[in-house]
Design a protein around this motif. Sequence first.
Motif, mmCIF file in Angstrom:
data_model
loop_
_atom_site.group_PDB
_atom_site.id
_atom_site.type_symbol
_atom_site.label_atom_id
_atom_site.label_comp_id
_atom_site.label_asym_id
_atom_site.label_seq_id
_atom_site.Cartn_x
_atom_site.Cartn_y
_atom_site.Cartn_z
ATOM 1 N N PRO A 100 0.849 -1.256 -0.164
ATOM 2 C CA PRO A 100 0.129 0.038 0.007
ATOM 3 C C PRO A 100 0.867 1.172 0.056
ATOM 4 N N ASP A 101 0.349 2.184 -0.598
ATOM 5 C CA ASP A 101 1.098 3.741 -0.801
ATOM 6 C C ASP A 101 0.589 4.328 0.323
ATOM 7 N N TRP A 102 1.236 4.167 1.598
ATOM 8 C CA TRP A 102 0.857 5.069 2.722
ATOM 9 C C TRP A 102 0.837 6.379 2.688
ATOM 10 N N ARG A 104 0.318 8.178 -0.073
ATOM 11 C CA ARG A 104 -0.887 8.732 -0.845
ATOM 12 C C ARG A 104 -1.984 8.550 0.122
ATOM 13 N N ARG A 105 -2.300 7.632 0.935
ATOM 14 C CA ARG A 105 -3.305 7.443 1.741
ATOM 15 C C ARG A 105 -3.450 8.672 2.843
ATOM 16 N N TRP A 108 -4.490 11.971 1.269
ATOM 17 C CA TRP A 108 -5.899 11.969 0.955
ATOM 18 C C TRP A 108 -6.688 12.157 2.358
ATOM 19 N N THR A 109 -6.077 11.410 3.284
ATOM 20 C CA THR A 109 -6.820 11.362 4.594
ATOM 21 C C THR A 109 -6.876 12.971 5.050
#
Length: 424
Positions: A100-102, A104-105, A108-109
């Motif tokens: 997972p691309d943390w 990026r997450r 966006w969060t």
Amino acid sequence: MNDWPEGWSDNNRGSRYGHGSASAQPEGARVMRQVRRGPAAPPQGAGVPSQPSYVDGQGYGDYTNAQNTGYDSGYNTGHVYGGGSDGPGGYGTHDPRPAPDWRRRIKWTAITVVTVLVVTTVGTYFWADSKLKREVDLSKVIDRPEEGEGTTYLIVGSDSREGMSAEEKKALHTGSAEGKRTDSMMILHTGSNGDTLISLPRDSDVEIPSFVGSESGKRYEGTGRHTKLNAAYAEDGPELLVRTVEFNTGLRIDHYVEIGFAGFANIVDAVGGVEMDIPQDIKDTKSGADLKKGKQTLNGEQALAFVRTRYALAGSDLDRTKNQQKFLAALANQVATPGTVLNPFTLYPTMGAGLDSLIVDKDMGLYDLASMFFAMKGVNSGDGKSMNMPISGSSGGNLVWDEAKVKQLVGQLKNDEKVTVSSD
């Protein structure tokens, strides 16, 4: 008749495929007919490659060697039993899922949270701004003093019973008198040298100056008439009260804030009550107060009775103004706690109760209201000064201000200096 290809015979099959022999042994892995891919099969008699042995679990041969010889065993991945899988056994496993691309997450969060906060804040601002009752027009006040440094508010607690039912009037011991009067008046000055909260006793002796009627627009000339301060409000409302305070003090009022009985009680109940340390037992049939000495949490009804009580106090109105200051500062401190500010189920009812009952001047904004609120909180925490208007004596039942001290006090406020005057 021999159906086997030329060069083959039963004897070539070896003893493992016996002819009914009693000495037959268990049959090994059968040899599967091979499928040749590529060029056509060699002519008869040319022979075929020797068959690998499968008895010992080997015999699938080397894939590279098979490529070199042009021979295909038929078990090539993806051809005979093909699922297109590279997993063990070829039973439909998939390629490993990418990590997972943390970053990026998280990005966006964060964007989502900030967006929600901005939308909520903007929505709350416009909701709160729309609830303010901007009914007092200070432009109608004539002959005003020059503006000073800092900001000065006139805070008024009225005995307005507007919107109250008969049951509420009875429960809050407000009576049913028509119209409205002022039960409390305070000047709050905010500036760079600390905030100062000054109570103006309702029985203060003041002169009613010339003024323009707030409704009629007619000019009324002053006659030098002296009366109690709260009579100015009863005579022509907030505009005349501001005019009278400015005339008798020389201090310009920048903003006006008023709250009625019901609104006051509703705010207290919305925050879950306010803790107070009552200095003495108080029992007053006129205000409805029946309180014991010591720390306790007052609900809306009890709080209103507490700030209205004067007949049960030795200093009457002067002691009442001190209790009013203490309670309002404690209320501001209670509203500013994380339990109220960070809890929407408490914050919005509190804001709603307060904004529904406030009457302010036409130039009052939410920023000005917030500044007033936090200044009152600061006074309670020791960052400011609270006092009564200095009194020198009484005349005909009215409290007379100490002219010398009042002049010094007003000068310090207008110049935004640290207040050194006391009310003693």
